[in-house]
Design an enzyme around this catalytic site. Structure first.
Site, PDB file in Angstrom:
ATOM      1  CB  SER A 113      -0.963  -0.076   1.176  1.00 33.16           C
ATOM      2  OG  SER A 113      -2.098   0.682   0.892  1.00 33.16           O
ATOM      3  CE  LYS A 125       0.062   5.250  -1.987  1.00 34.49           C
ATOM      4  NZ  LYS A 125      -0.953   4.673  -2.785  1.00 34.49           N
ATOM      5  CD1 TRP A 137      -8.001   3.213  -1.941  1.00 32.58           C
ATOM      6  CD2 TRP A 137      -9.589   4.347  -3.023  1.00 32.58           C
ATOM      7  NE1 TRP A 137      -7.920   4.527  -1.547  1.00 32.58           N
ATOM      8  CE2 TRP A 137      -8.886   5.242  -2.187  1.00 32.58           C
ATOM      9  CE3 TRP A 137     -10.632   4.830  -3.803  1.00 32.58           C
ATOM     10  CZ2 TRP A 137      -9.199   6.597  -2.109  1.00 32.58           C
ATOM     11  CZ3 TRP A 137     -10.936   6.189  -3.720  1.00 32.58           C
ATOM     12  CH2 TRP A 137     -10.224   7.052  -2.894  1.00 32.58           C
ATOM     13  CG  HIS A 194      -5.730  -2.517   0.316  1.00 29.64           C
ATOM     14  ND1 HIS A 194      -4.923  -2.162  -0.751  1.00 29.64           N
ATOM     15  CD2 HIS A 194      -5.274  -1.820   1.382  1.00 29.64           C
ATOM     16  CE1 HIS A 194      -4.031  -1.272  -0.332  1.00 29.64           C
ATOM     17  NE2 HIS A 194      -4.217  -1.057   0.952  1.00 29.64           N
TER      18      HIS A 194
HETATM   19  C1  GTR Z   1      -5.417   4.442   1.619  1.00 30.30           C
HETATM   20  C2  GTR Z   1      -4.822   5.277   0.521  1.00 30.30           C
HETATM   21  C3  GTR Z   1      -4.054   4.401  -0.427  1.00 30.30           C
HETATM   22  C4  GTR Z   1      -3.172   3.405   0.301  1.00 30.30           C
HETATM   23  C5  GTR Z   1      -3.755   2.918   1.622  1.00 30.30           C
HETATM   24  C6  GTR Z   1      -2.772   2.292   2.599  1.00 30.30           C
HETATM   25  O1  GTR Z   1      -6.222   5.152   2.448  1.00 30.30           O
HETATM   26  O2  GTR Z   1      -5.856   5.945  -0.140  1.00 30.30           O
HETATM   27  O3  GTR Z   1      -3.320   5.189  -1.330  1.00 30.30           O
HETATM   28  O4  GTR Z   1      -1.925   3.904   0.498  1.00 30.30           O
HETATM   29  O5  GTR Z   1      -4.349   3.916   2.334  1.00 30.30           O
HETATM   30  O6  GTR Z   1      -1.618   2.648   2.688  1.00 30.30           O
HETATM   31  O7  GTR Z   1      -3.225   1.409   3.335  1.00 30.30           O
END
Ligand code: GTR
Length: 404
Positions: free
Chosen positions: A244, A248, A335, A385
């Protein structure tokens, strides 16, 4: 709810033209590795630095390394465990962060996965010896995290994301750091590593200087500096992993520090592996609004303005070439735009081919749970996720093929 406003309709993805990673901003075709490395790679890296993640404003080396705990008998005797504090000093600033390292006992110099964790090192296993971080953490009352403090109650709560025994049994080390120790994940640029480089009463980085993602990536680079001095580790085989926002971070760390042997992006989404120009799921405007501190200020110029970007995230992946990179999505994680993540891996492939490496050789996304394993790899697994055993099984298999 945030996700509800986002576009999830493939027919509403705007038309866009993706920049060719092998054509320079001036329109010159890149024909070989030399031209890529001399001209195109530097101009792309520069663009992503100035407009996405931000420059690291200065150099800072580890001031002190302190082994605070060690055991030859971790994980029921299978692993050698160390907890190492890296300390940094400049003027009146100090920062410490702790690496928890598990190493297989039967490997002399182990290849290793390096990663950040979200909730403290003590959450990745039930191991009672793991020191609990005192750094700031966002409250999560369901896990007993209140008043921004970690406690015993959260020990082992993230075990499901970290199959430590499997990793060690496969002959790899695992090193983790709580990301909040390098820079707390909140919109406040006066804490963590950022202030080390401020002059006078500066309170935030310049528009082209590092946001949190670049700061976390910087922290991974310093962790690698340490690993290069650790005789139990093969520092030429460090695979940087992240999920997540930390996916990045792993991609940016791999792009900016070519000592990383390979990179894994697990569900990294917007500003990670997903193409921005698709505007599917999370967009640049959304991420800049929800997390104004993650990227450099210049990134805000591209909120609702993706069409003017002369780059897209496939070129971030291309910056990792020829080193192996694994992009992984999850079916329900719309997402993060699984298709946009796949397309990035696909469109980065020509740069890997320039080096004689194999990337993604099919235009269509593979079915769920059918990984494409090459120097550039991709899978989409069933489920949400998250990081699952399934993901780690593929990462280990791929690392055996392309790193070990
Ligand atoms: C979310 C965000 C994503 C992702 C995620 C995470 O809220 O929108 O870009 O990075 O968090 O890190 O769990």
């Amino acid at each position: 709810m945030a996700q509800a406003e986002a576009n999830y309709d493939e027919s509403k993805v705007p038309e866009f033209k993706l920049p060719d990673p092998l054509v320079t901003f001036n329109g010159k075709k890149i024909k070989n590795v030399k031209q890529w490395e001399k001209k195109r790679r530097p101009e792309l890296l520069h663009f992503f630095t100035e407009n996405f993640y931000g420059e690291v404003p200065g150099e800072l080396k580890i001031d002190d390394v302190h082994l605070i705990e060690e055991s030859e008998n971790a994980l029921n005797g299978k692993a050698h465990r160390k907890q190492v504090v890296l300390s940094f000093k400049k003027d009146n600033h100090t920062l410490d962060y702790t690496m928890l390292i598990y190493l297989p006992k039967n490997v002399e110099k182990a290849p290793l996965f390096l990663a950040y964790d979200f909730l403290g090192n003590h959450t990745i296993t039930k191991d009672p010896e793991i020191v609990i971080s005192e750094a700031w953490v966002a409250d999560k009352p369901s896990l007993g995290i209140i008043n921004n403090q970690l406690t015993e109650q959260s020990r082992g709560v993230r075990c499901d994301r970290w199959p430590v025994e499997k990793i060690v049994e496969a002959g790899y080390g695992l090193a983790v750091i709580y990301y909040g120790e390098v820079d707390p994940d909140k919109n406040d640029m006066t804490d963590g590593i950022h202030p080390f480089f401020y002059v006078d009463d500066q309170e935030q980085p310049a528009n082209n200087e590092w946001g949190a993602i670049a700061a976390w990536s910087w922290g991974l680079g310093r962790a690698l500096d340490y690993l290069e001095t650790d005789a139990d580790v093969d520092a030429s085989k460090v695979i940087v992993f992240g999920h997540s926002r930390l996916g990045k971070t792993a991609l940016w760390a791999g792009a900016t520090d070519q000592r990383f042997a390979a990179v894994i992006s697990n569900n990294s989404g917007c500003g990670g592996a997903a193409l921005s120009k698709r505007r599917f799921g999370e967009t640049i405007a959304r991420i800049n609004r929800s997390f104004p501190h993650w990227f450099c200020n210049n990134f805000k110029n591209y909120s609702n303005n993706e069409q003017t970007l002369p780059v897209d995230q496939h070129e971030l992946i291309a910056l990792i070439a020829p080193r192996p990179v694994y992009v992984a999505s999850a079916e329900e994680d719309r997402w993060a735009d699984p298709k946009g993540e796949f397309l990035s891996a696909l469109y980065a492939t020509p740069v890997f081919e320039l080096y004689g490496k194999k990337g993604i050789s099919q235009q269509e996304m593979p079915p769920v749970n059918q990984p494409l394993l090459n120097t550039v790899s991709y899978h989409i697994r069933t489920g949400e996720h998250n990081v699952k055993d399934y993901d780690w099984e593929q990462y280990i298999r791929w690392a055996d093929m392309f790193v070990k």
